[in-house]
Design a protein around this motif. Structure first.
Motif, short mmCIF file in Angstrom:
data_model
loop_
_atom_site.label_atom_id
_atom_site.label_comp_id
_atom_site.label_asym_id
_atom_site.label_seq_id
_atom_site.Cartn_x
_atom_site.Cartn_y
_atom_site.Cartn_z
N TYR A 1 7.56 14.77 1.67
CA TYR A 1 7.68 15.43 0.38
C TYR A 1 8.64 16.61 0.53
N ALA A 2 9.38 16.90 -0.52
CA ALA A 2 10.38 17.96 -0.48
C ALA A 2 9.77 19.32 -0.15
N ASP A 3 8.50 19.51 -0.50
CA ASP A 3 7.89 20.81 -0.22
C ASP A 3 7.31 20.91 1.19
N GLY A 4 7.41 19.83 1.99
CA GLY A 4 6.98 19.86 3.38
C GLY A 4 5.48 19.74 3.60
N THR A 5 4.71 19.46 2.55
CA THR A 5 3.26 19.41 2.70
C THR A 5 2.71 18.07 3.16
N GLY A 6 3.55 17.03 3.15
CA GLY A 6 3.08 15.71 3.52
C GLY A 6 4.18 14.69 3.38
N ALA A 7 3.78 13.43 3.26
CA ALA A 7 4.76 12.34 3.19
C ALA A 7 4.16 11.16 2.43
N LEU A 8 5.05 10.31 1.95
CA LEU A 8 4.68 9.06 1.30
C LEU A 8 5.29 7.92 2.10
N LEU A 9 4.47 6.92 2.39
CA LEU A 9 4.91 5.74 3.13
C LEU A 9 4.48 4.51 2.34
N ILE A 10 5.37 3.54 2.19
CA ILE A 10 5.06 2.31 1.46
C ILE A 10 5.08 1.16 2.47
N PHE A 11 3.91 0.59 2.72
CA PHE A 11 3.73 -0.48 3.70
C PHE A 11 3.30 -1.78 3.03
N PHE B 1 0.83 -1.20 0.00
CA PHE B 1 0.00 0.00 0.00
C PHE B 1 0.87 1.24 0.00
N ALA B 2 0.49 2.19 -0.84
CA ALA B 2 1.06 3.53 -0.79
C ALA B 2 0.16 4.36 0.13
N VAL B 3 0.76 4.99 1.10
CA VAL B 3 0.03 5.83 2.05
C VAL B 3 0.52 7.26 1.86
N GLU B 4 -0.42 8.15 1.62
CA GLU B 4 -0.09 9.56 1.46
C GLU B 4 -0.63 10.34 2.66
N TYR B 5 0.24 11.06 3.31
CA TYR B 5 -0.15 11.96 4.39
C TYR B 5 -0.16 13.39 3.84
N VAL B 6 -1.16 14.16 4.22
CA VAL B 6 -1.16 15.60 4.02
C VAL B 6 -1.07 16.20 5.42
#
Length: 96
Positions: free
Chosen positions: A44-54, A4-9
Motif C-alpha cells: 500500500y502507498a502508505d506503507g501499512t501493508g500490502a495486497l496480493l492476488i493469488f 483470493f485477495a490477501v491483505e497483509y497488515v
C-alpha cells in the motif's frame, strides 16, 4: 482454482526487518509468479501493508503457503486477511 485477495497488515516497527528480508520475500513471491498463481502484489502507498492476488485450490492451502513467506516467518505481518474473490471484468476475469 479460485482467486483470493490477501491483505497483509505490517507489524509496527518492522520496516527495517522487511527491508532486510525483502529479497527473500520477493523470491518467494516469484515462485508463485512462475507457477502463474500470483496475479499481482504490492505494498500500500502508505506503507501499512500490502495486497496480493493469488489463485489457489482452497483458502486453507493458500494459508499454509502464506506461512512460508519470509515476512510471515519473521513476524513482520501482524494481520492477514484472505477473501475469495470472483472478478467478472478486467485483467483477472479469466481466472475466476
Amino acid at each position: 482454482m479460485s482467486v483470493f485477495a490477501v491483505e497483509y497488515v505490517y507489524a509496527p516497527d518492522s520496516e527495517a526487518g522487511r527491508d532486510e528480508h525483502r529479497p527473500a520475500h520477493r523470491a518467494w513471491l516469484g515462485s508463485f509468479v512462475d507457477q502463474g498463481r500470483l496475479l499481482a502484489s504490492g505494498p500500500y502507498a502508505d506503507g501499512t501493508g500490502a495486497l496480493l492476488i493469488f489463485t489457489a485450490e482452497s483458502e486453507n492451502s493458500l494459508l499454509d503457503e502464506l506461512k512460508q513467506d519470509p515476512f510471515n516467518l519473521n513476524n513482520f505481518v501482524s494481520g492477514l486477511k484472505t477473501t475469495e474473490w470472483a472478478p467478472v471484468t478486467g485483467a483477472f476475469a479469466d481466472y475466476a
